[in-house]
Design an enzyme around this catalytic site. Structure first.
Site, short mmCIF file in Angstrom:
data_model
loop_
_atom_site.label_atom_id
_atom_site.label_comp_id
_atom_site.label_asym_id
_atom_site.label_seq_id
_atom_site.Cartn_x
_atom_site.Cartn_y
_atom_site.Cartn_z
CD GLN A 53 -68.51 -30.61 14.33
OE1 GLN A 53 -68.45 -31.76 14.76
NE2 GLN A 53 -69.65 -29.98 14.17
CB ILE A 54 -66.35 -29.01 8.68
CG1 ILE A 54 -67.81 -28.96 9.15
CG2 ILE A 54 -66.30 -29.29 7.17
CD1 ILE A 54 -68.63 -27.86 8.49
CB VAL A 100 -68.27 -24.72 4.18
CG1 VAL A 100 -68.98 -25.80 5.00
CG2 VAL A 100 -67.61 -25.34 2.95
N GLY A 101 -69.23 -22.05 5.66
CA GLY A 101 -69.75 -21.42 6.89
C GLY A 101 -71.13 -20.82 6.65
CG ASN A 102 -74.63 -22.83 7.26
OD1 ASN A 102 -74.85 -22.72 6.06
ND2 ASN A 102 -74.63 -24.00 7.90
CG ASP A 120 -78.66 -28.56 0.80
OD1 ASP A 120 -79.18 -28.67 1.91
OD2 ASP A 120 -77.84 -27.67 0.52
NE ARG A 173 -78.31 -25.15 7.29
CZ ARG A 173 -79.30 -25.80 6.67
NH1 ARG A 173 -80.21 -25.15 5.98
NH2 ARG A 173 -79.35 -27.12 6.74
N GLY A 218 -61.29 -22.06 9.44
CA GLY A 218 -61.98 -22.90 10.43
C GLY A 218 -61.23 -24.22 10.55
CB ALA A 257 -58.83 -25.14 15.00
CG HIS A 287 -77.21 -24.77 2.93
ND1 HIS A 287 -77.48 -26.11 2.74
CD2 HIS A 287 -76.55 -24.70 4.11
CE1 HIS A 287 -77.01 -26.80 3.77
NE2 HIS A 287 -76.45 -25.97 4.62
P1 NAD Z 1 -66.67 -25.66 14.44
O1 NAD Z 1 -67.17 -24.74 15.51
O2 NAD Z 1 -66.26 -27.04 14.79
O3 NAD Z 1 -65.44 -24.99 13.69
C1 NAD Z 1 -65.48 -23.69 13.24
C2 NAD Z 1 -64.07 -23.16 13.32
O4 NAD Z 1 -64.07 -21.87 12.70
C3 NAD Z 1 -63.58 -22.94 14.76
O5 NAD Z 1 -62.31 -23.55 14.93
C4 NAD Z 1 -63.50 -21.42 14.89
O6 NAD Z 1 -62.45 -21.00 15.76
C5 NAD Z 1 -63.22 -21.03 13.44
N1 NAD Z 1 -63.48 -19.64 13.13
C6 NAD Z 1 -64.44 -18.83 13.59
N2 NAD Z 1 -64.32 -17.59 13.08
C7 NAD Z 1 -63.24 -17.63 12.25
C8 NAD Z 1 -62.60 -16.66 11.44
N3 NAD Z 1 -62.99 -15.40 11.40
N4 NAD Z 1 -61.51 -17.06 10.73
C9 NAD Z 1 -61.07 -18.31 10.77
N5 NAD Z 1 -61.64 -19.28 11.53
C10 NAD Z 1 -62.70 -18.92 12.27
O7 NAD Z 1 -67.79 -25.65 13.30
P2 NAD Z 1 -67.98 -26.66 12.09
O8 NAD Z 1 -68.87 -27.77 12.53
O9 NAD Z 1 -66.68 -26.99 11.49
O10 NAD Z 1 -68.87 -25.74 11.12
C11 NAD Z 1 -68.32 -24.61 10.49
C12 NAD Z 1 -69.41 -23.88 9.71
O11 NAD Z 1 -69.88 -24.69 8.63
C13 NAD Z 1 -70.65 -23.51 10.51
O12 NAD Z 1 -71.06 -22.19 10.16
C14 NAD Z 1 -71.68 -24.52 10.04
O13 NAD Z 1 -73.00 -24.04 10.21
C15 NAD Z 1 -71.31 -24.64 8.59
N6 NAD Z 1 -71.82 -25.82 7.90
C16 NAD Z 1 -72.24 -25.65 6.60
C17 NAD Z 1 -72.70 -26.73 5.86
C18 NAD Z 1 -73.19 -26.56 4.45
O14 NAD Z 1 -73.69 -27.54 3.88
N7 NAD Z 1 -73.11 -25.41 3.83
C19 NAD Z 1 -72.74 -28.00 6.45
C20 NAD Z 1 -72.30 -28.13 7.78
C21 NAD Z 1 -71.85 -27.04 8.48
C1 LMR Z 2 -76.25 -28.81 7.38
O1 LMR Z 2 -76.99 -28.68 6.41
O2 LMR Z 2 -76.10 -29.90 7.97
C2 LMR Z 2 -75.43 -27.64 7.85
O3 LMR Z 2 -75.75 -26.49 7.11
C3 LMR Z 2 -75.51 -27.42 9.30
C4 LMR Z 2 -76.84 -26.85 9.72
O4 LMR Z 2 -76.86 -25.86 10.45
O5 LMR Z 2 -77.86 -27.39 9.30
#
Ligand code: NAD
Ligand code: LMR
Length: 325
Positions: free
Chosen positions: A15-16, A129-131, A159, A98, A11, A13, A187
């Site tokens: 925002q995280i 990290v991905g949800n 959290d 989520r 991921g 590319a 989460h």
């Molecule tokens: P985003 O949409 O800005 O970026 C996600 C990136 O992942 C994109 O560039 C997309 O092209 C890429 N992607 C999608 N499928 C892929 C794959 N198979 N292989 C490689 N890359 C792939 O999203 P974000 O804001 O960066 O958030 C990413 C994830 O993190 C989301 O699922 C979000 O819910 C999760 N998140 C988790 C927490 C946590 O505390 N656990 C906190 C915030 C966000």
């Molecule tokens: C968060 O806790 O901020 C992330 O898991 C993003 C979401 O979907 O809540």
């Protein structure tokens, strides 16, 4: 000079990741003497963005950057890695839970698990990290049996940081004065933020039970949604911060008597929980940098624990029905 640590970020590319990569390269997380090789992975259609990110990283002129690669093939980019930060997945939007992301996101972790199994060092440390991160990590672990279960983490640290920040604000102390919070379970909004062992400036926290139950717990459980509603998109900089802070915890022995919360496979047996799910528990990093669960903390509300456990079992059932695991 230390051997470069090879870190894969998926991921990359998104925002995280954008808020995370420069933090890693600054040396604040892994040390000013730890060179880093970065393998950036995203979908094929994001190659141009990755090329731009590579340019920006080069322009950062980081002395700790050893090498950088990017692409869309997990088999190539997970080869010989020491650390994987698995961020790549869709974020939820307003009104979603989520677990609504499960059908789209869980399958991403089949291939990534297989690619880790094929190429990662057996000692690799992984943060999902991905949800929905707990169940995505369960899928990943299923396909990467060679990884030490205590090295596969689903991110609950955000959290925990949220929980500490709210207590510090309430008690009008510095965040570093608040210790011993635990985040149990998923989460998700069923997670169990727990102050039973929390201290403030080394003393029992003295927080009002009513505030804990009716304000603090629900606020932490739903903070992600609160951010989405307010910001218009899911948290990114705070998620990146929690990810690198957890990585720091995993790579640094934990101070005596302290712990951090992270979701790991329940097969550790430290608590009576359904096996085969990733559940937030208190963890410590030992001197040899292996991770252990801190046992013996009594649950103050077992009913809440069983609710979050049941949700995780339900998410696993969904994955089984869909043929993901
Ligand atoms: P985003 O949409 O800005 O970026 C996600 C990136 O992942 C994109 O560039 C997309 O092209 C890429 N992607 C999608 N499928 C892929 C794959 N198979 N292989 C490689 N890359 C792939 O999203 P974000 O804001 O960066 O958030 C990413 C994830 O993190 C989301 O699922 C979000 O819910 C999760 N998140 C988790 C927490 C946590 O505390 N656990 C906190 C915030 C966000
Ligand atoms: C968060 O806790 O901020 C992330 O898991 C993003 C979401 O979907 O809540």
């Amino acid at each position: 000079v230390k051997h470069p640590l090879k870190i894969a970020v998926t991921g990359a590319a998104g925002q995280i990741s954008y808020a995370l990569l420069f933090r890693l390269l600054s040396g604040e997380i892994l040390g000013k003497d730890q060179p880093i090789s970065l393998n950036l992975l995203d979908l094929p259609q994001m190659e141009q963005t990755l090329a731009g990110i590579e340019m920006e990283i080069i322009d950062g002129c980081f002395p700790l950057l050893h090498e950088i690669k990017y692409g869309s093939d997990p088999y190539a980019l997970f080869k010989d890695i020491d650390v994987a930060l698995l961020i790549g997945a869709k974020p939820r939007t307003k009104g979603m839970e989520r677990k609504d992301l499960l059908s789209e996101n869980a399958k991403i972790f089949i291939d990534q698990g297989k690619a880790l199994q094929a190429g990662a060092k057996p000692t690799a440390k992984v943060i999902v990290v991905g949800n929905p991160c707990n169940t995505n990590a369960m899928v990943l672990k299923h396909y990467a049996p060679k990884l030490d279960p205590m090295n596969v983490h689903a991110l609950m640290h955000l959290d925990e940081l949220r929980a500490i920040a709210q207590i510090a604000h309430k008690k009008r102390v510095n965040v570093s004065d608040v210790k011993g919070v635990v985040i149990w379970g998923n989460h998700s909004n069923t997670q169990v933020p727990d102050v039973s062992r929390c201290t403030v400036k080394g003393q029992p926290h003295g927080l009002d039970e009513n505030w804990i139950k009716n304000e603090w717990q629900p606020r932490i459980q739903t903070r992600g949604a609160e951010v989405i509603k307010t910001l218009g998109r899911s948290s990114a900089a705070s998620a990146a911060n929690a990810t690198v802070q957890l990585l720091h915890q995993l790579m640094t022995p934990t101070s005596e008597g302290e712990w951090y919360s992270s979701a790991v496979l329940t097969n550790h047996g430290a608590y009576p929980l359904e096996e085969g799910i990733l559940f937030g528990v208190p963890c410590r990093t030992k001197q040899d940098l292996s991770c252990e669960v801190v046992s013996g903390i009594l649950w103050s509300d077992e009913e809440m624990i069983r609710t979050t456990e049941k949700e995780l079992v339900g998410e696993r059932e969904f994955c089984k029905r869909e043929g993901v695991v």
